[in-house]
Design a protein around this motif. Structure first.
Motif, PDB file in Angstrom:
ATOM      1  N   LEU A  16       0.919  -1.266  -0.051  1.00 59.05           N
ATOM      2  CA  LEU A  16       0.020  -0.027   0.065  1.00 59.05           C
ATOM      3  C   LEU A  16       0.844   1.340   0.125  1.00 59.05           C
ATOM      4  O   LEU A  16       0.767   2.218  -0.764  1.00 59.05           O
ATOM      5  CB  LEU A  16      -0.990  -0.079   1.365  1.00 59.05           C
ATOM      6  N   ARG A  17       2.061   1.105   0.696  1.00 58.81           N
ATOM      7  CA  ARG A  17       2.948   2.387   0.892  1.00 58.81           C
ATOM      8  C   ARG A  17       3.346   2.704  -0.638  1.00 58.81           C
ATOM      9  O   ARG A  17       3.353   3.709  -1.010  1.00 58.81           O
ATOM     10  CB  ARG A  17       4.055   2.029   1.767  1.00 58.81           C
ATOM     11  N   ILE A  20      -5.494  10.568   4.735  1.00 59.24           N
ATOM     12  CA  ILE A  20      -5.312  10.783   3.233  1.00 59.24           C
ATOM     13  C   ILE A  20      -5.349  12.193   2.684  1.00 59.24           C
ATOM     14  O   ILE A  20      -4.303  12.778   1.974  1.00 59.24           O
ATOM     15  CB  ILE A  20      -6.224   9.801   2.381  1.00 59.24           C
ATOM     16  N   ARG A  21      -6.239  12.906   3.364  1.00 59.98           N
ATOM     17  CA  ARG A  21      -6.551  14.212   2.848  1.00 59.98           C
ATOM     18  C   ARG A  21      -5.027  15.138   3.385  1.00 59.98           C
ATOM     19  O   ARG A  21      -4.902  15.941   2.556  1.00 59.98           O
ATOM     20  CB  ARG A  21      -7.793  14.875   3.636  1.00 59.98           C
ATOM     21  N   ASN A  39       2.080   7.714   7.454  1.00 57.75           N
ATOM     22  CA  ASN A  39       2.419   7.280   8.682  1.00 57.75           C
ATOM     23  C   ASN A  39       1.195   7.243   9.590  1.00 57.75           C
ATOM     24  O   ASN A  39       0.776   5.957  10.114  1.00 57.75           O
ATOM     25  CB  ASN A  39       3.465   7.871   9.447  1.00 57.75           C
ATOM     26  N   MET A  40       0.576   8.228   9.516  1.00 54.23           N
ATOM     27  CA  MET A  40      -0.748   8.240  10.171  1.00 54.23           C
ATOM     28  C   MET A  40      -1.601   7.163   9.980  1.00 54.23           C
ATOM     29  O   MET A  40      -2.364   6.534  10.646  1.00 54.23           O
ATOM     30  CB  MET A  40      -1.248   9.704  10.164  1.00 54.23           C
ATOM     31  N   MET A  43      -4.688   2.265  10.563  1.00 46.68           N
ATOM     32  CA  MET A  43      -4.984   1.077  10.039  1.00 46.68           C
ATOM     33  C   MET A  43      -4.596   0.082  11.272  1.00 46.68           C
ATOM     34  O   MET A  43      -5.223  -1.183  11.383  1.00 46.68           O
ATOM     35  CB  MET A  43      -4.447   0.427   8.743  1.00 46.68           C
ATOM     36  N   ARG A  44      -3.627  -0.029  11.881  1.00 45.56           N
ATOM     37  CA  ARG A  44      -3.153  -1.026  12.752  1.00 45.56           C
ATOM     38  C   ARG A  44      -3.910  -0.982  14.186  1.00 45.56           C
ATOM     39  O   ARG A  44      -4.257  -1.836  14.433  1.00 45.56           O
ATOM     40  CB  ARG A  44      -1.698  -0.730  13.274  1.00 45.56           C
ATOM     41  N   VAL A  45      -4.088   0.293  14.719  1.00 46.35           N
ATOM     42  CA  VAL A  45      -4.580   0.291  15.918  1.00 46.35           C
ATOM     43  C   VAL A  45      -6.060   0.577  15.962  1.00 46.35           C
ATOM     44  O   VAL A  45      -6.839   0.523  16.946  1.00 46.35           O
ATOM     45  CB  VAL A  45      -3.947   1.065  17.129  1.00 46.35           C
ATOM     46  N   GLY A  46      -6.729   1.477  15.095  1.00 42.55           N
ATOM     47  CA  GLY A  46      -7.845   1.653  14.799  1.00 42.55           C
ATOM     48  C   GLY A  46      -8.204   3.087  15.286  1.00 42.55           C
ATOM     49  O   GLY A  46      -9.329   3.547  15.002  1.00 42.55           O
ATOM     50  N   THR A  47      -7.178   3.820  15.721  1.00 37.78           N
ATOM     51  CA  THR A  47      -7.501   5.039  15.892  1.00 37.78           C
ATOM     52  C   THR A  47      -6.575   5.931  15.607  1.00 37.78           C
ATOM     53  O   THR A  47      -5.397   5.506  15.699  1.00 37.78           O
ATOM     54  CB  THR A  47      -7.890   5.190  17.529  1.00 37.78           C
TER      55      THR A  47
END
Lengths: 721, 715
Positions: free
Chosen positions: A593-594, A702-703, A708-709, A714-718
């Motif tokens: 994805l990166r 994305i905006r 990295n954010m 995606m990893r932790v959900g927040t």
């Protein structure tokens, strides 16, 4: 019998599904439709010779009351309606694969013209949820965008796959509209603003959606199915060999409830009762139906149903009057009822006779050859089915296997399996040759997707020489994860990617879930928590580990992010979990994805560079042209020739540049789709509120271009730590 | 003239055969008539309508399947005696239902057709025709092909007996005594014969015929020769004709022609000033119309057309208006009648349902015992598998007395299933592993509710032969299915004809060896369609065939120990050679096959193909241009700037597209046949030219007749 109140034959073709009626001047309803060569025509039967000599609109040379609007691109969606309530008249909205145009027909001016990277393959106009101003919502590559009359996008979200149909409907009965989205992955999703409140899996691409009333809506699939849903429950559906081109809700029999009007690819139009799907009216056109809309086309104060065919034939129908008592077809209801009852009676009599004859046959001598020919079999013949997983062999790939057998010497002549979403068509047939007939049949099944499937089996049982067979009918469910075989754990091959979550359920319940959703061998015995099970995918050999700790913490190891999502969603519905936060890590997928995100940036910059080049070139063209013409006037033929030669070369360059741009654009679209899908997948790993939080947060990331954010979310959900 | 008829269903009996329903003559003018009908259960039923209710006059006990039902009586008196043909027996009933005659004909086959004239009885079984007078055998004739119908011109008017047989080989045979006076070739296999106007027309010699491919015609049978009066070609591709009648339904004093077809179409033809038939009315029922007659049944004073259908419905198409114009009280009464009928039906249903439930339980219980047997109920399937001349494809029609649930089509030869607009069933093609299981086609048709009739279209390839099987499962408990088999013959696209052009250059294949006449006949039956299974009488026989796709011909003449096959198409000969040698080897018969190839014939065949190919190529090219031209038209507003050729295309666009749609894959089929021709030509020379096929296709792509012929010569 309901007759059309008007019939028109326009000499323009109409592109399927791209028809809309609007009052572009505030009073007169006009029909707008996309036609060939990137044009939209507007049929205005009310005010003749009122033509506007403007660049976009020109009068059709074929008909006086038709004007043509040049879009110069293939139109991919079209609608009309109130976009700016202050304006007091309707706007025409035309979407193409790259742009969205909101057009003011009356003043012949653009309201806005926006570039939309994800394309616009479906459009709907109306108010959504709490957003006050009407929105033009378009669906493209996995993305949904809503624009207000100024062209600002007030609404943006992603969905699972390419959007094919949109509709606004008050799904949960709160008085506000929800957005229904039908997409290429066979799902109908319901968005309450940007929150997904429901998902319904269908069996094919959803080509049309239309609100009926309340929480009821109609849908059409690309395999010829149409039906009606009430909330998440399907009311009825029917399947035809033809395709439904357009569906629309309209109260044709004046009973206060809308019927589902369907325009078919074979030119048929039918109106079906929203409750039963029974046909209450039908008509035939000579060519496929392009669109079904409604409007007061004759300006007499009541809406007409307007059906358009691709050849430009337009028929309008007024709703049936009270005297017709809803009887729109020229048959009497009583006659029909009598016929139906008599048919039933005949069928019962036949059945009765069958039993009588059967009783007679029983009295006669024991089974002999002739009996076998007529299809007499022992009455205690049983029919067994068993589902299992086969790891395959060299000749045959691994598959799920359905084994059907009879309990005695009778043979299985053929097996018909009717199931949706598993086979290329709706059915699969196994018909062994005469030499290979036996009392058992093994049928390999490889469902392409992880969905539970009902297999409707019809087994023809008899003897070798039979010309008549008994048909054993049975329905078996193929579990959701039937393409995963239980294997012994091998720590070395354990996938690095995982999802981790905690549920408050006893281990036995998890075992129940496993039993219901996987094809486990019969002797599988799972001890108490903590335990782990390991599966191998029959599709690609990938490993799947499900580990349960005493604390109720579950870890699922798999490299397939979709599979992880499916497992979480399946568990959530089984254990009735409303909200579930999940920790996830898919290093390989995230790395890909990166790369994609980097590529998107590249494509964007290439796009800009190419656009700049093109602008430069056009300047050059202008100067070359002037120079060449100058040379011609000066009678300097040599220079002129040279200039034109240069022009020719430049033209070639431009063409090449265009090709590169095109390629760049398709690549860009592909990458954008991948990004949208990634967000969708990240959401799919969570349930309820956390799911929406992830999607919103990802979108913000994305905006703000904070990659990295994005991965953190995606990893932790927040977003916050 | 506008004819408006309303449908009224009277009652349902068992499955009916062709021509098994009649109306008894009315007792007085314009009074209602009684209906008499015989079904497959062997029951003869006579009923009349009273206040919308069917009132039975009499009903016989079940027996053998009734194949025909006719009315008779002494000449020049009302024809009100009822005769039925069941098995090999003829029975007679009075109009009150009293049996007065039981006549066992002792025919070895069961009776298929019957005609009655006074005390004369004309019967036909499959191949045998018999004439009885007062139940005494008079004349006998053995036909070369199946007899579908028999009739005798009106004796009371002509004062001579002229029986006419409708035979499957497209011939009407006019007899005198036991001998054929002459034969009349008709455009399709005749299925039904009737006297024009019910009495033979002005001359008493006018005979109507209907064919299984839906054509109708009128022929005057004079003593010496036939005079063709008119013919209605089946332009709309409607079903085959099963029954005709003459009745003045329009009420203009001229008898109209009533026609019932096997696709459920009921038609009324009137006659114009030139005595040519004109279609006045049509109505579609959902299943085969087996009998039709004009009369008055439902209400006195209103004429109607009474039909019986395959599943046994007796239905009237009446001139009586549905909505009564009289006072409101009348309407109420009408509704009351309906309501009564419905409620009585409902209560009847309830009782039945209860009974069925009980039986069902019993049936379930029996499945526990180890000795019990379970017999599948037999249901009758009415099927028809015929070659359509127009597009060289087969149509398979399946009809069942109750609704069909699904049909499985299986074939061990490569064939194409084409879409038929009429049928609404959802088709699904299944993948098939051809090598191990001999399956080349597996398709299911899932029918919509209330479908009793299914029509399929099949395209075969000549040279590829095998069996097509249809497994039909109706919606009835206990669920069963019946399999029907259809042979796809090696020369599947050939059709019987009676005349061929002898001047064409022919290739010959000669078979000699130790085989009997019937053996060779069985091979011919195996290879060619439309040949009677029974070996024809005589020592030597000749059949002519025509290729429906290419119009090439085939002549086969054979006797004991020798068979000669001649065709102007090398491919036909090649197929025959391959099939016959294969069959002979299979049966271990020593065969000598010799052939004589005429080089000119190849050129001749190519010339025969040329106009077809050229037409198709041009059509394809034109159709390709239509969309682009239309776009130009929209853009420019007029077509004046186009060359006349293009303008012409635009004008004919709809017609062209329709034509193109009608013949899907026509061009590919032509290409395939030319390729076969090419390979076969050189196969006989002993060279394999398969490697040159791509070259041939290249030439075909830029088609020019001379270049093609040159290529054939040069290679």
């Amino acid at each position: 019998m309901l007759q059309p109140v008007f019939t028109l034959k326009l000499r323009h073709k109409i592109s399927p599904r791209m028809v809309a009626v609007g009052r572009y001047d505030g009073t007169h309803p006009c029909l707008a439709a996309a036609t060939q060569a990137g044009k939209v025509f507007i049929h205005n039967p009310h005010s003749r010779s009122q033509h506007l000599g403007a660049p976009r609109v020109l009068q059709s040379p074929l008909e006086s009351d038709v004007s043509l609007l040049n879009i110069n691109q293939t139109v991919s969606c079209l609608t009309a309606g109130v976009l700016n309530p202050e304006l007091g008249y309707d706007a025409l909205l035309v979407g193409t694969q790259t742009n969205l145009l909101a057009y003011d027909v009356y003043n012949n001016s653009d309201l806005f013209y926006r570039e939309v990277a994800d394309g616009a393959s479906a459009i709907v106009l109306g108010t959504l949820g709490d957003i006050t101003s009407p929105l033009a919502i378009i669906g493209g590559n996995c993305a949904l965008q809503g624009f207000n009359h100024e062209g600002n996008d007030l609404f943006w979200t992603v969905t699972g796959d390419n959007v094919h149909s949109l509709a606004l409907c008050d799904f949960d009965g709160d008085g506000k509209k929800e957005l229904l989205v039908g997409s290429e992955d066979f799902d109908i999703r319901v968005f309450k603003e940007d929150e997904i409140v429901a998902e319904m899996s269908e069996t094919e691409i959803i080509t049309s959606l239309c609100p009926m009333y309340g929480s009821r809506f109609g849908y059409a699939l690309s395999n010829g199915t149409v039906g009606v849903y009430d909330k998440t429950a399907r009311y009825w559906r029917i399947k035809s060999k033809n395709q439904a081109m357009s569906i629309h809700a309209f109260d044709l029999n004046s009973d206060g409830v809308c019927e589902l009007i369907t325009g078919w690819s074979n030119g048929k139009v039918d109106a079906r009762s929203d409750r039963t799907g029974e046909v209450i009216f039908k008509d035939n056109f000579s060519s496929a139906i392009a669109g079904v809309v409604e409007g007061d086309y004759r300006m007499e104060g009541c809406q007409q149903l307007i059906c358009c065919s691709v050849d430009g034939e337009i028929r309008g129908y007024l709703p049936g009057t009270a005297e017709m008592r809803g009887n729109l077809m020229d048959i009497s209801v009583e006659q029909d009822l009598i016929r139906e009852l008599s048919q039933k009676k005949q069928n019962l009599l036949l059945e009765l006779r069958n039993y009588e004859e059967n009783a007679k046959a029983e009295l006669s001598s024991p089974l002999n050859e002739a009996d076998g020919h007529r299809g007499v079999i022992p009455a205690n013949t049983k029919h067994h089915t068993a589902l299992s997983v086969s790891l395959g062999s060299e000749a045959q790939a691994a598959h799920a296997e359905l084994c059907i057998s009879t309990s005695n010497d009778t043979i299985i002549r053929a097996v018909l399996i009717f199931a949706e979403g598993v086979f290329a068509g709706e059915s699969h047939v196994v018909h062994p040759s005469v030499h290979h007939l036996s009392s058992s049949v093994r049928i390999p099944i490889t469902p392409p997707k992880d969905i539970p499937v009902d297999l409707h089996l019809k087994t023809f049982v008899g003897y070798r020489s039979s010309t008549q067979f008994h048909v054993f009918e049975l329905t078996r469910q193929l579990p959701r994860f039937s393409m995963y075989a239980l294997t012994s754990p091998d720590p070395a091959s354990e996938p690095l990617s995982y999802v981790n979550f905690i549920i408050a359920e006893r281990a036995q319940r998890v075992v129940m879930w496993l039993n219901q959703n996987f094809l486990l061998p019969e002797d599988t015995n799972i001890q108490n928590a903590p335990f782990q099970v390991c599966f191998t995918s029959l599709r690609n050999g990938g490993q799947l580990y499900i580990k349960i700790k005493l604390s109720g913490e579950i870890t699922v190891n798999t490299d397939d992010i979709d599979l992880a999502g499916d497992i979480i969603q399946s568990m959530a519905s089984f254990f009735a979990i409303e909200d579930l936060q999940v920790e996830a890590d898919f290093p390989v997928y995230f790395e890909e994805l990166r790369k994609v995100l980097v590529k998107v940036d590249e494509y964007h910059s290439v796009h800009q560079k190419l656009s700049a080049d093109m602008a430069d070139n056009s300047n050059l063209i202008r100067s070359l042209l002037v120079q060449a013409e100058d040379a011609r006037l000066m009678r300097d033929m040599k220079t002129m020739k040279n200039r034109y030669k240069e022009l020719y070369d430049l033209n070639k360059d431009l063409l090449n540049g265009y090709k590169i741009r095109c390629n760049n654009h398709t690549e860009l679209l592909g990458s954008l789709k991948a990004v949208n899908q990634a967000i969708q997948r990240a959401g799919h790993l969570r349930v309820g509120k956390p799911k929406n939080q992830v999607i919103t947060a990802c979108r913000d990331a994305i905006r703000s271009n904070n990659i990295n954010m994005l991965f953190r979310i995606m990893r932790v959900g927040t977003a916050s730590s | 003239m506008d004819l408006n008829l309303n449908r009224a269903d009277y009652l349902q009996v068992g499955v009916t055969s062709q021509k098994t329903m009649k109306l008894l003559p009315a007792s007085k003018h314009r009074a209602t008539q009684k209906v008499v009908v015989g079904d497959h259960d062997g029951i003869v039923m006579c009923f009349g309508m009273k206040k919308g209710e069917a009132v039975t006059v009499f009903k016989t006990l079940p027996g053998q399947k009734i194949a025909r039902l006719e009315l008779g009586g002494a000449l020049n008196t009302p024809q009100e005696k009822i005769f039925i043909a069941a098995g090999s027996e003829i029975r007679g009933f009075t109009k009150r239902g009293k049996q007065f005659l039981s006549f066992e004909t002792n025919l070895t086959e069961s009776i298929k057709a019957m005609h009655i004239s006074g005390s004369d009885l004309f019967l036909s079984a499959s191949y045998i025709y018999n004439h009885y007078c007062d139940c005494k055998d008079q004349h006998y004739y053995l036909s070369g092909d199946k007899i579908n119908d028999v009739i005798c011109l009106p004796v009371e008017r002509l004062l001579r007996e002229v029986p006419v047989l409708a035979c499957q080989d497209r011939v009407l045979r006019v007899l005198q005594g036991s001998d054929v006076t002459y034969e009349i070739e008709v455009p399709g296999p005749p299925t039904v014969l009737a006297l024009h106007n019910g009495n033979g027309g002005d001359s008493g010699e006018d005979l109507l015929f209907g064919t299984s491919d839906g054509k109708l015609g009128l022929i005057q049978i004079t003593t010496s020769k036939p005079i063709h009066k008119w013919e209605i070609r089946n332009e709309k591709k409607r079903g085959g004709i099963l029954c005709v009648d003459s009745f003045d339904i329009v009420g203009d004093g001229v008898k109209d022609l009533l026609v019932g077809r096997d696709d459920g179409m009921v038609e009324v033809y009137g006659f114009d000033n030139a005595n040519e038939p004109v279609l006045r009315f049509d109505h579609t029922l959902s299943e085969s119309v087996t009998s039709i007659q004009g009369g008055c049944v439902g209400k006195d004073g209103y004429d109607e057309i009474v039909v019986s259908t395959y599943s046994g419905w007796i239905t009237g198409l009446t001139t009586e208006p549905v909505h009564k114009e009289s006072g409101p009280g009348e309407e109420l009464k009408f509704n009351q009648e309906m309501q009564n009928k419905i409620s009585s039906l409902r209560s009847e249903l309830e009782q039945l349902q209860y009974k069925v439930l009980q039986e069902r339980e019993k049936y379930q219980q029996s499945s526990q015992s180890s000795k019990a047997k379970s017999a599948v109920p037999s249901f009758s399937v009415n099927d028809k598998f015929t070659l359509n001349k127009d597009d060289a494809s087969y149509s398979l029609i399946l009809e069942v007395q109750t609704a069909i649930d699904n049909v499985l089509i299986q074939s061990d030869v490569p064939i194409d299933l084409l879409d038929v607009d009429k049928n609404s069933a959802v088709v699904s093609f299944s993948s098939c592993d051809s090598e191990s299981n001999d399956n080349f086609l597996l398709a299911t048709y899932r029918c919509q509710a209330n479908t009793t009739r299914l029509e399929l279209k099949i395209r075969s390839i000549e040279g590829q032969y095998g069996t097509l099987q249809a497994y039909v499962t109706p919606r009835i408990q206990p669920k069963t299915c019946q399999v029907r088999q259809y042979h796809i013959k090696p020369l599947s696209l050939h059709q019987r004809t009676h005349f061929i052009d002898h001047d064409r250059p022919m290739n010959t294949l000669t078979l000699t060896g130790q085989f009997s006449f019937s053996e060779l006949h069985s091979w011919v039956v195996f290879c060619m369609p439309e040949v009677p299974e029974k070996p024809p009488a005589g020592e030597c026989v000749t059949f002519y065939f025509q290729n429906t796709f290419l119009d090439t011909q085939l002549e086969s003449t054979y006797r004991k120990g020798e068979g000669v096959f001649k065709s102007d198409n090398i491919s036909t000969i090649s197929i025959l050679k391959d099939v016959l040698s294969k069959e002979a080897t299979k049966r271990k018969i020593n065969l000598n096959i010799s052939y004589e190839i005429n080089e000119v014939s190849v050129k001749h065949t190519l010339k025969l193909i040329h106009p077809k190919l050229e037409y198709q190529l041009l059509l394809a090219k034109k159709v390709q241009l239509i969309d682009a031209l239309k776009e130009l038209q929209v853009h420019e507003g007029n077509t004046n700037f186009l060359i006349p050729e293009y303008r012409c295309i635009l004008e004919e666009a709809d017609h062209l597209q329709e034509e193109y749609k009608k013949q899907p894959a026509h061009l590919e089929r032509l290409y395939g046949m030319i390729t076969d021709l090419f390979i076969d030509k050189f196969k006989f020379k002993g060279t394999n030219v398969k490697t040159k096929v791509p070259l041939l296709l290249e030439i075909l792509d830029s088609y020019d007749q001379n270049a093609l012929i040159a290529f054939f010569d040069a290679a």
